[in-house]
Design a protein around this motif. Structure first.
Motif, PDB file in Angstrom:
ATOM      1  N   LEU A  40      -3.165  22.228 -10.347  1.00  0.00           N
ATOM      2  CA  LEU A  40      -4.463  22.017  -9.705  1.00  0.00           C
ATOM      3  C   LEU A  40      -5.285  23.288  -9.635  1.00  0.00           C
ATOM      4  CD1 LEU A  40      -6.383  20.115  -8.136  1.00  0.00           C
ATOM      5  CD2 LEU A  40      -5.169  20.790  -6.044  1.00  0.00           C
ATOM      6  N   GLY A  41      -4.648  24.433  -9.397  1.00  0.00           N
ATOM      7  CA  GLY A  41      -5.377  25.681  -9.194  1.00  0.00           C
ATOM      8  C   GLY A  41      -6.381  26.010 -10.289  1.00  0.00           C
ATOM      9  N   PRO A  42      -5.978  25.992 -11.567  1.00  0.00           N
ATOM     10  CA  PRO A  42      -6.948  26.302 -12.626  1.00  0.00           C
ATOM     11  C   PRO A  42      -8.107  25.318 -12.689  1.00  0.00           C
ATOM     12  CG  PRO A  42      -4.695  26.490 -13.438  1.00  0.00           C
ATOM     13  CD  PRO A  42      -4.605  25.875 -12.087  1.00  0.00           C
ATOM     14  N   VAL A  43      -7.849  24.050 -12.347  1.00  0.00           N
ATOM     15  CA  VAL A  43      -8.924  23.055 -12.325  1.00  0.00           C
ATOM     16  C   VAL A  43      -9.946  23.422 -11.258  1.00  0.00           C
ATOM     17  CG1 VAL A  43      -9.489  20.643 -11.845  1.00  0.00           C
ATOM     18  CG2 VAL A  43      -7.468  21.198 -13.211  1.00  0.00           C
ATOM     19  N   LEU A  44      -9.476  23.773 -10.062  1.00  0.00           N
ATOM     20  CA  LEU A  44     -10.378  24.150  -8.975  1.00  0.00           C
ATOM     21  C   LEU A  44     -11.172  25.404  -9.335  1.00  0.00           C
ATOM     22  CD1 LEU A  44      -7.999  23.593  -5.918  1.00  0.00           C
ATOM     23  CD2 LEU A  44      -9.899  22.134  -6.617  1.00  0.00           C
ATOM     24  N   GLU A  45     -10.518  26.376  -9.942  1.00  0.00           N
ATOM     25  CA  GLU A  45     -11.208  27.617 -10.306  1.00  0.00           C
ATOM     26  C   GLU A  45     -12.267  27.359 -11.383  1.00  0.00           C
ATOM     27  OE1 GLU A  45      -8.495  30.749 -11.253  1.00  0.00           O
ATOM     28  OE2 GLU A  45      -7.209  30.321  -9.530  1.00  0.00           O
ATOM     29  N   ARG A  46     -11.901  26.577 -12.378  1.00  0.00           N
ATOM     30  CA  ARG A  46     -12.841  26.296 -13.478  1.00  0.00           C
ATOM     31  C   ARG A  46     -14.074  25.564 -12.958  1.00  0.00           C
ATOM     32  NH1 ARG A  46      -9.229  24.760 -16.585  1.00  0.00           N
ATOM     33  NH2 ARG A  46      -9.255  22.506 -16.198  1.00  0.00           N
ATOM     34  N   LEU A  47     -13.863  24.570 -12.106  1.00  0.00           N
ATOM     35  CA  LEU A  47     -14.992  23.811 -11.570  1.00  0.00           C
ATOM     36  C   LEU A  47     -15.846  24.681 -10.649  1.00  0.00           C
ATOM     37  CD1 LEU A  47     -13.439  20.311 -10.819  1.00  0.00           C
ATOM     38  CD2 LEU A  47     -15.165  20.874 -12.528  1.00  0.00           C
ATOM     39  N   THR A  48     -15.204  25.492  -9.829  1.00  0.00           N
ATOM     40  CA  THR A  48     -15.954  26.367  -8.927  1.00  0.00           C
ATOM     41  C   THR A  48     -16.889  27.271  -9.713  1.00  0.00           C
ATOM     42  OG1 THR A  48     -14.193  26.359  -7.260  1.00  0.00           O
ATOM     43  CG2 THR A  48     -15.742  28.199  -7.200  1.00  0.00           C
TER      44      THR A  48
ATOM     45  N   PHE B 151      -8.480  16.253  -0.223  1.00  0.00           N
ATOM     46  CA  PHE B 151      -7.416  15.466  -0.849  1.00  0.00           C
ATOM     47  C   PHE B 151      -6.145  16.286  -0.889  1.00  0.00           C
ATOM     48  CE2 PHE B 151      -9.588  17.667  -4.288  1.00  0.00           C
ATOM     49  CZ  PHE B 151      -8.549  18.175  -5.063  1.00  0.00           C
ATOM     50  N   GLN B 152      -5.046  15.614  -1.177  1.00  0.00           N
ATOM     51  CA  GLN B 152      -3.748  16.272  -1.271  1.00  0.00           C
ATOM     52  C   GLN B 152      -3.107  15.913  -2.596  1.00  0.00           C
ATOM     53  OE1 GLN B 152      -1.236  15.973   2.211  1.00  0.00           O
ATOM     54  NE2 GLN B 152       0.636  16.117   0.991  1.00  0.00           N
ATOM     55  N   GLY B 153      -2.431  16.878  -3.214  1.00  0.00           N
ATOM     56  CA  GLY B 153      -1.768  16.651  -4.484  1.00  0.00           C
ATOM     57  C   GLY B 153      -2.661  17.012  -5.659  1.00  0.00           C
ATOM     58  N   ALA B 154      -2.033  17.165  -6.819  1.00  0.00           N
ATOM     59  CA  ALA B 154      -2.789  17.467  -8.036  1.00  0.00           C
ATOM     60  C   ALA B 154      -3.652  16.269  -8.412  1.00  0.00           C
ATOM     61  CB  ALA B 154      -1.831  17.816  -9.171  1.00  0.00           C
ATOM     62  N   ALA B 155      -4.818  16.544  -9.018  1.00  0.00           N
ATOM     63  CA  ALA B 155      -5.743  15.479  -9.406  1.00  0.00           C
ATOM     64  C   ALA B 155      -6.420  15.880 -10.708  1.00  0.00           C
ATOM     65  CB  ALA B 155      -6.786  15.251  -8.320  1.00  0.00           C
ATOM     66  N   PRO B 156      -6.807  14.892 -11.532  1.00  0.00           N
ATOM     67  CA  PRO B 156      -7.496  15.212 -12.787  1.00  0.00           C
ATOM     68  C   PRO B 156      -8.873  15.807 -12.518  1.00  0.00           C
ATOM     69  CG  PRO B 156      -7.441  12.840 -12.417  1.00  0.00           C
ATOM     70  CD  PRO B 156      -6.567  13.449 -11.378  1.00  0.00           C
TER      71      PRO B 156
ATOM     72  N   GLN C 227     -11.899  13.615 -11.329  1.00  0.00           N
ATOM     73  CA  GLN C 227     -11.855  13.197  -9.930  1.00  0.00           C
ATOM     74  C   GLN C 227     -12.208  14.353  -9.002  1.00  0.00           C
ATOM     75  OE1 GLN C 227      -8.225  11.180  -8.863  1.00  0.00           O
ATOM     76  NE2 GLN C 227      -8.300   9.824 -10.655  1.00  0.00           N
ATOM     77  N   VAL C 228     -11.729  15.544  -9.326  1.00  0.00           N
ATOM     78  CA  VAL C 228     -12.056  16.710  -8.503  1.00  0.00           C
ATOM     79  C   VAL C 228     -13.554  16.999  -8.576  1.00  0.00           C
ATOM     80  CG1 VAL C 228     -11.613  19.153  -8.100  1.00  0.00           C
ATOM     81  CG2 VAL C 228      -9.744  17.668  -8.835  1.00  0.00           C
ATOM     82  N   ARG C 229     -14.136  16.852  -9.761  1.00  0.00           N
ATOM     83  CA  ARG C 229     -15.572  17.063  -9.899  1.00  0.00           C
ATOM     84  C   ARG C 229     -16.355  16.087  -9.016  1.00  0.00           C
ATOM     85  NH1 ARG C 229     -18.764  19.591 -13.528  1.00  0.00           N
ATOM     86  NH2 ARG C 229     -17.005  20.013 -14.925  1.00  0.00           N
ATOM     87  N   GLU C 230     -15.915  14.849  -8.950  1.00  0.00           N
ATOM     88  CA  GLU C 230     -16.576  13.852  -8.100  1.00  0.00           C
ATOM     89  C   GLU C 230     -16.507  14.257  -6.634  1.00  0.00           C
ATOM     90  OE1 GLU C 230     -16.232   9.062  -7.072  1.00  0.00           O
ATOM     91  OE2 GLU C 230     -15.234   9.895  -8.838  1.00  0.00           O
ATOM     92  N   VAL C 231     -15.355  14.786  -6.221  1.00  0.00           N
ATOM     93  CA  VAL C 231     -15.205  15.257  -4.844  1.00  0.00           C
ATOM     94  C   VAL C 231     -16.157  16.428  -4.580  1.00  0.00           C
ATOM     95  CG1 VAL C 231     -13.634  16.389  -3.218  1.00  0.00           C
ATOM     96  CG2 VAL C 231     -12.821  14.472  -4.602  1.00  0.00           C
ATOM     97  N   PHE C 232     -16.257  17.354  -5.526  1.00  0.00           N
ATOM     98  CA  PHE C 232     -17.167  18.483  -5.377  1.00  0.00           C
ATOM     99  C   PHE C 232     -18.617  18.002  -5.252  1.00  0.00           C
ATOM    100  CE2 PHE C 232     -15.111  22.668  -6.919  1.00  0.00           C
ATOM    101  CZ  PHE C 232     -13.939  22.369  -6.243  1.00  0.00           C
ATOM    102  N   ASP C 233     -18.985  17.024  -6.073  1.00  0.00           N
ATOM    103  CA  ASP C 233     -20.359  16.502  -6.018  1.00  0.00           C
ATOM    104  C   ASP C 233     -20.658  15.897  -4.646  1.00  0.00           C
ATOM    105  OD1 ASP C 233     -20.891  17.256  -8.619  1.00  0.00           O
ATOM    106  OD2 ASP C 233     -20.433  15.295  -9.482  1.00  0.00           O
TER     107      ASP C 233
END
Length: 319
Positions: A85-93, A137-142, A145-151
């Motif tokens: 999950l970490g790299p996904v969060l960093e990339r989106l941020t 949310f909790q747990g790894a996510a694609p 889905q993370v982008r939708e949460v950020f939006d």
């Protein structure tokens, strides 16, 4: 270290109306300062991802959250889903270029923060906006889905708190630097009255705003919160809760208890209490409970997952 001005389990902060106005003003000041200094003051992408500890939590998370939504990633070195999950969060941020910040918290090194947020397992992702915490949310996510949460997070931050993000030199900087609309003087009068404890004055001020602009979402939220504070101000909490426990069929008792539940941060309890009351009652009592539930939805916010869940439960009861 106990973070100040912060609700640790999704508690509704009834000072959020005032915080929203202050946050908007701070964000506007920051944007002007960035613009005055040109590109040299833009936030670099590497500064959008921060390692946070108990020592710098207030500075890096609470204070920054007045300008930009701060996403918190609770992780640990031994946690394999965290590494996904970490790299996904960093990339989106970085792709949002200042619309959000990412605070990484190592749970092994920061057990107090881990406990204060009530984290049940990792990876766990929370957000802080205007000093207020909310679970995401909790747990790894694609990534989609993370982008939708950020939006959704960005929309809530702007609509409910006036928090619009930082100016950066990357993609999206033009959007982040857009000037905020000045706060309505009538709305500011309501915030000032709320700050002074003049709840009746705040209610009237927000009603004045809505009489001119019925679609003003900030005034709607402010009015709902001020009316709730006014309703519970003179209540004897112990007596109200005893009356509700002794008389489950008493609609008024259940409504008063639900108001106290929301003020105390027990949002799910309040919603469940009123949904059950709607289920058990009919006629005027049922309508009274339903309307109060809708009012409390306004207080918590329509985007809140607890509201979404309670709306579904109410629909099942009604239809």
């Amino acid at each position: 270290m106990q973070p100040r001005n912060m609700s640790m389990s999704g508690v509704v902060d009834l000072a959020a109306v005032k915080a929203a106005g202050e946050a908007r003003q701070k964000a506007e000041t920051a944007r002007r300062e960035h613009a005055a200094h040109g590109d040299g003051s833009a936030v670099a992408a590497t500064q959008l991802v921060i390692d946070v500890t108990e020592e710098n939590f207030e500075r890096e998370v609470l204070q920054r959250s007045a300008e930009v939504p701060v996403v918190i990633d609770f992780w640990a070195e031994w946690c394999e889903p965290c590494k996904q999950l970490g790299p996904v969060l960093e990339r989106l941020t970085e792709s949002y270029a200042g619309r959000v910040l990412l605070a990484r918290i190592d749970v092994d090194a920061n057990q107090l923060l881990f406990q204060q947020f009530g984290v049940q397992g990792i990876p766990a992702v929370f957000a802080v906006i205007g000093g207020q915490a909310m679970p995401l949310f909790q747990g790894a996510a694609p990534e989609d889905q993370v982008r939708e949460v950020f939006d959704q997070l960005i929309a809530v931050a702007e609509q409910r708190f006036g928090v619009t993000g930082l100016v950066t030199g990357g993609e999206g900087a033009e959007q982040a630097a857009a000037p905020a609309e000045p706060i309505d003087p009538a709305l500011a009068a309501g915030h000032d009255a709320l700050d002074r404890g003049d709840l009746a004055g705040a209610v009237q001020a927000y009603k004045n705003v809505l009489s001119d602009n019925p679609a003003d979402t900030e005034a709607k939220l402010a009015l709902a919160q001020a009316e709730l504070l006014l309703r519970v101000r003179d209540l004897d909490a112990q007596a109200v809760r005893k009356a509700a426990a002794d008389a489950p069929a008493d609609t008024d008792a259940q409504i008063s208890a639900a108001d106290l539940d929301v003020v105390g941060g027990h949002v799910e309890d309040a919603f469940g209490r009123l949904v059950d009351t709607v289920r058990r009652t009919a006629g005027d009592d049922r309508e009274k409970a339903r309307l109060r539930l809708l009012e409390l939805f306004e207080v918590v916010g329509s985007e809140d997952p607890r509201v979404v869940s309670a709306r579904s439960a109410l629909a099942r009861v009604l239809f």
